[in-house]
Design a protein around this motif. Structure first.
Motif, PDB file in Angstrom:
ATOM      1  N   ASP A 211       0.859  -1.185   0.000  1.00  0.00           N
ATOM      2  CA  ASP A 211       0.000   0.000   0.000  1.00  0.00           C
ATOM      3  C   ASP A 211       0.898   1.238   0.000  1.00  0.00           C
ATOM      4  O   ASP A 211       1.547   1.540   0.995  1.00  0.00           O
ATOM      5  N   ASN A 213       0.185   4.221   0.130  1.00  0.00           N
ATOM      6  CA  ASN A 213      -0.304   5.359   0.907  1.00  0.00           C
ATOM      7  C   ASN A 213      -0.093   5.208   2.407  1.00  0.00           C
ATOM      8  O   ASN A 213      -0.463   6.100   3.179  1.00  0.00           O
ATOM      9  N   GLN A 214       0.495   4.109   2.826  1.00  0.00           N
ATOM     10  CA  GLN A 214       0.783   3.896   4.239  1.00  0.00           C
ATOM     11  C   GLN A 214       2.173   4.440   4.588  1.00  0.00           C
ATOM     12  O   GLN A 214       3.095   4.385   3.772  1.00  0.00           O
ATOM     13  N   THR A 231       5.151   8.588   3.252  1.00  0.00           N
ATOM     14  CA  THR A 231       4.595   7.435   2.540  1.00  0.00           C
ATOM     15  C   THR A 231       5.383   7.157   1.265  1.00  0.00           C
ATOM     16  O   THR A 231       6.102   8.029   0.758  1.00  0.00           O
ATOM     17  N   SER A 233       4.059   6.845  -1.620  1.00  0.00           N
ATOM     18  CA  SER A 233       3.496   7.729  -2.643  1.00  0.00           C
ATOM     19  C   SER A 233       4.196   9.079  -2.648  1.00  0.00           C
ATOM     20  O   SER A 233       4.474   9.649  -3.713  1.00  0.00           O
ATOM     21  N   GLN A 234       4.495   9.596  -1.481  1.00  0.00           N
ATOM     22  CA  GLN A 234       5.180  10.889  -1.416  1.00  0.00           C
ATOM     23  C   GLN A 234       6.591  10.804  -1.984  1.00  0.00           C
ATOM     24  O   GLN A 234       7.089  11.777  -2.570  1.00  0.00           O
ATOM     25  N   GLU A 278       4.381  16.977   0.869  1.00  0.00           N
ATOM     26  CA  GLU A 278       3.375  17.496  -0.059  1.00  0.00           C
ATOM     27  C   GLU A 278       3.273  19.014  -0.035  1.00  0.00           C
ATOM     28  O   GLU A 278       2.236  19.587  -0.341  1.00  0.00           O
ATOM     29  N   TYR A 371      -2.507   6.511 -11.732  1.00  0.00           N
ATOM     30  CA  TYR A 371      -1.778   7.114 -10.603  1.00  0.00           C
ATOM     31  C   TYR A 371      -0.518   7.828 -11.074  1.00  0.00           C
ATOM     32  O   TYR A 371      -0.278   8.993 -10.705  1.00  0.00           O
ATOM     33  N   ASN A 376       1.195  15.490  -9.087  1.00  0.00           N
ATOM     34  CA  ASN A 376       1.313  15.645  -7.638  1.00  0.00           C
ATOM     35  C   ASN A 376       0.788  17.023  -7.233  1.00  0.00           C
ATOM     36  O   ASN A 376       0.352  17.801  -8.077  1.00  0.00           O
TER      37      ASN A 376
END
Length: 452
Positions: A211, A213-214, A231, A233-234, A278, A371, A376
């Motif tokens: 995951d 996003n965790q 995360t 994703s970041q 972010e 995705y 971003n």
């Protein structure tokens, strides 16, 4: 005579002072030259003389004196006899810079490959491409556009395009190579490697094993401070807030990492979070190597980590020429070092154009392709998930749905879903967006009848 001696001693003293204060930069020059020569010679089979005159010919790098030792499979480099560096080639994992304390053995691990030929026409297999003619393509005009990408100058320098291929509806409609190159020539992706590595996380995501996003828990030091909230994703979106300087013209984080460190994940992993996640877009090769370290943490053994990109992705789509290089510690250098033929690089683009499907198999999910092509929060629609975007209309003559993998010296894999196009360009000239959107402006006009 005494005056001449004094002048001579003074000149020598000044030269030594200059060398002393520039020694770190000279070592970076030698390191780049040695590593580049070793990879070019042993992986791509290009000659020592050719590499030194082309790939190692930029204003600073050409100061290096670089040579190949064929018997020992090494490249050595120095600047005026100082700042000596050495790169060693190892089959299956590429070339690495070593120092006097480096201990290398012959029993190192390398990826297991499945190089079984896929009995389908290119790009979906290893058979010759279909001889397809599209009625809506002006081939004469198309060939003129392609030829113009090889001739003339850009900013008073030769364009130095080495290869260019265009896939339309999954078929080759144009392909050209510079003298000395052909469809079998291996070309370095540089930062395109970042997009390759991202695909591995897409595979983990599809299989439900990860995951993005965790918060990341794999790095113990991060759990002691604000980094515990970062995360995956970041990291993929280059907005983790981690400190990093990416400036190849000076001694900084990225040049130290690439041309000094043995473990290319250690330096970026040690960086602190200097901005909230972010809030800042900071393009970072260090971040890509953190992701490489994170990928390694997903497996019980080093061998499984080495095998994963090839078994689950690269060899599955027939990119059999691909070689991803590692550092001394066996980490894939996800920021910078990978090699493949132009046709195999185009397969990668075609996979993304197909929403992750290859010969009926879902390699990555459509959700994943969405995705990586979603901007971003911090780059003004310029960057997604380790892929660059045109959603901010940075290339005004190119459709906004275009996304691309981008490497040093103008290596590009462009994917344009609305036009069913994949365009791959490799060379040794740092072209910018202006040159590319000018090319696309002419290119799109050659196939405009049924795709507007």
């Amino acid at each position: 005579m005494k005056t001449l001696k004094m002048i001579g001693f003074t000149s020598l003293f000044i030269v030594l002072i200059i060398i002393f204060y520039n020694a770190p930069k000279l070592k970076l020059i030698s390191g780049f030259a040695a590593k580049n020569l070793a990879s070019s010679f042993f992986i791509a089979n290009r000659s020592e003389d050719y590499t030194n005159k082309t790939d190692n010919s930029s204003p600073l790098i050409k100061l290096a004196n670089s040579k190949i030792n064929l018997k020992e499979k090494i490249a050595t480099s120095n600047v005026w006899g100082f700042a000596k560096e050495k790169a060693v080639y190892r089959d299956g994992i590429g070339a690495i810079l070593v120092n006097k304390d480096t201990v290398l053995t012959d029993d190192y691990l390398k990826p297991n490959r499945n190089l079984t030929s896929i009995p389908l026409p290119y790009p979906y297999g290893n058979l010759p491409a279909k001889d397809t003619i599209f009625n809506n393509v002006d081939y004469q005009l198309l060939n003129n556009v392609i030829n113009n990408s090889f001739v003339g100058d850009y900013k008073n320098k030769p364009k130095n395009t080495r290869s260019l291929i265009v896939l339309y509806k999954g078929q080759i409609i144009a392909e050209k190579y510079a003298d000395g190159f052909d469809k079998n020539s291996l070309l370095q992706g540089w930062s395109i490697t970042k997009s390759l590595l991202t695909t591995c996380f897409g595979i983990l995501e599809k299989d439900g094993d990860f995951d993005i996003n965790q918060p990341i828990t794999a790095f113990s030091d991060w759990l002691k401070d604000d980094r515990k909230n970062i995360t995956t994703s970041q990291l993929l979106r280059m907005e983790s807030g981690l400190e990093w300087e990416e400036n190849y013209s000076t001694i900084c984080d990225v040049t130290k990492m690439l041309f000094k460190d043995n473990d290319l994940t250690k330096r970026p992993l040690s960086k602190k979070q200097t901005s909230p996640a972010e809030t800042v877009f900071n393009y970072s090769s260090g971040t890509s190597n953190i992701l490489s370290a994170l990928l390694r943490k997903q497996f019980n053994t080093h061998q499984e980590y080495l095998d994963f990109p090839y078994q689950e992705f690269i060899d599955k789509i027939g990119m059999h020429s691909m070689l991803m290089e590692t550092d001394i510690m066996g980490n894939y250098v996800a920021s910078s070092y990978s090699w493949a033929t132009t046709r195999d690089w185009a397969k990668f683009g075609q996979l993304m154009l197909n929403d992750g499907i290859w010969n009926g198999e879902q390699i990555v999910s459509k959700k994943w392709v969405n995705y990586i092509t979603t901007p971003n929060k911090t780059s003004n629609n310029e960057y997604g998930g380790h892929w660059w975007l045109n959603k901010g209309d940075y290339m005004p003559n190119v459709p906004k749905d275009c996304f691309y993998a981008d490497g040093f010296q103008g290596q590009r894999i462009f994917v344009i879903p609305s036009k069913e196009l994949v365009v791959v360009r490799f060379g040794v000239t740092e072209l910018n967006r202006t040159e590319f959107y000018t090319m696309f402006d002419h290119l799109l006009k050659t196939i405009c009848k049924s795709i507007q």
